[in-house]
Design an enzyme around this catalytic site. Structure first.
Site, PDB file in Angstrom:
ATOM      1  N   ASP A  12       6.924  51.662  45.185  1.00 39.07           N
ATOM      2  CA  ASP A  12       6.625  52.644  46.148  1.00 39.07           C
ATOM      3  C   ASP A  12       7.183  54.239  46.026  1.00 39.07           C
ATOM      4  OD1 ASP A  12       3.330  51.730  46.664  1.00 39.07           O
ATOM      5  OD2 ASP A  12       3.840  50.310  47.657  1.00 39.07           O
ATOM      6  N   LYS A  47      -4.724  47.260  41.640  1.00 39.61           N
ATOM      7  CA  LYS A  47      -3.230  47.530  40.835  1.00 39.61           C
ATOM      8  C   LYS A  47      -3.020  46.382  40.155  1.00 39.61           C
ATOM      9  CE  LYS A  47      -1.372  50.220  44.803  1.00 39.61           C
ATOM     10  NZ  LYS A  47      -1.037  49.439  46.881  1.00 39.61           N
ATOM     11  N   GLN A  72       1.724  45.516  50.464  1.00 40.13           N
ATOM     12  CA  GLN A  72       0.855  45.948  50.601  1.00 40.13           C
ATOM     13  C   GLN A  72       0.693  46.286  52.519  1.00 40.13           C
ATOM     14  OE1 GLN A  72      -1.934  47.866  48.518  1.00 40.13           O
ATOM     15  NE2 GLN A  72      -2.382  48.402  50.135  1.00 40.13           N
TER      16      GLN A  72
END
Ligand code: NAP
Length: 280
Positions: free
Chosen positions: A119, A52, A96
């Site tokens: 997200d 990422k 995460q």
């Protein structure tokens, strides 16, 4: 022989488009950073976090890394998120997953401001997606829609069968396919006659988390097969939920693992970050 749906190539196209868009925004003084939080040092999570950060660097978005120790408390993590919510230069916050067992994932997801929820996991983002309002889309399902569209797969009017009903893949996938005017069937571990239902699919999306489970008996001649699963097999090689060598001869198009859905997830995360910078 099935057409191979090349997620590596399509994700690269998307990242190049985003790089151009980010540069244009930058030239107008519109910038922003993605805050990436990792709690603990799970090796798989570390790889995802690194990928990422690399994607941010490629596109030209700043990334801020928060690598917190395993013993970080829920309170400490929520405090950091609250601080990041207040920082105007931070346009996206990504925590995460999975988190250590002592931290409630739902609480953490809900603490992220919906305006920075790149997200697309916050209940407000999910709700907006459900009723077709603007908001951040869940990255893996949004990536699958892009894969299909950019490969010339027509979705409207097709019967799409989805295996899996998780909050991050199966459910949002169903909503996005519905938005694209597919007729959608969602299946799960309690579904009866799974092979029979799957054989009705024009588009079969497999997100069950079971290595090489789906064989020829699940696939209609000419179906498009999308394999979301990612696993390491007994030889430490990456494989999906689908037995590729059995599905490929029957399918008209299929995603490989690796190089199919996987690279699309990060591309769509980057798309959400650029969208957030654009929205200011
Ligand atoms: P998950 O949360 O474990 O959900 C699996 C779903 O499959 C559940 O809904 C489960 O049903 C269903 N299922 C399990 N066994 C089944 C069976 N025998 N028959 C029918 N349905 C069955 O997994 P997930 O997070 O959605 O992820 C699925 C896979 O995609 C995993 O391999 C994951 O690593 C991968 N993944 C890849 C990406 C990517 O970027 N490529 C992103 C996310 C996930 P119940 O609800 O009844 O338990």
């Amino acid at each position: 022989m099935a057409k191979l749906i090349d997620g590596k190539k399509i994700s690269q196209q998307i990242k190049d488009e985003l790089k151009e868009k980010a540069a244009a925004l930058n030239a107008q003084g519109r910038t922003g950073a993605l805050a990436v939080i990792q709690v603990g040092a799970d090796p798989a999570s570390s790889v995802y976090v690194r990928n990422k950060k690399n994607a941010c660097a490629y596109i030209g978005i700043e990334s801020l890394a928060y690598e917190l120790p395993e013993e970080t408390t829920e309170e400490e993590l929520l405090k950091l998120i609250a601080e990041l919510n207040e920082k105007t230069e931070v346009k996206g916050i990504l925590v995460q997953l999975p988190l250590p067992a002592h931290i409630c994932e739902d609480k953490v997801i809900q603490a992220i401001s919906p305006s920075k929820d790149v997200d697309g996991f916050h209940p407000q983002s999910v709700g907006a997606m459900t009723i077709g309002e603007p908001g951040f889309l869940s990255c893996t399902p949004a990536g699958i829609i892009q894969l299909l569209k950019r490969s010339g797969v027509e979705i409207a009017g097709k019967h799409c069968v989805i295996i899996g009903r998780s909050n991050i893949v199966g459910k949002p996938m169903a909503l996005l396919m519905l938005r694209e005017n597919a007729t959608v069937t969602v299946t799960h571990s309690k579904t009866r006659n799974l092979p029979e239902i799957c054989r009705q699919a024009d588009i079969l999306i497999v997100a069950m988390g079971k290595p090489r489970f789906i064989g020829a008996e699940y696939i209609k001649e000419g179906a498009v097969v999308v394999d979301v699963g990612i696993h390491r097999d007994e030889n430490n090689k990456l494989c999906g939920d689908v037995k590729f060598e059995e599905a490929e001869p029957a399918a008209s198009a299929i995603t490989p693992v690796p190089g199919g859905v996987g690279p699309m997830t990060i591309a769509m995360l980057m798309s959400n970050c650029v969208q957030s910078i654009e929205e200011g």
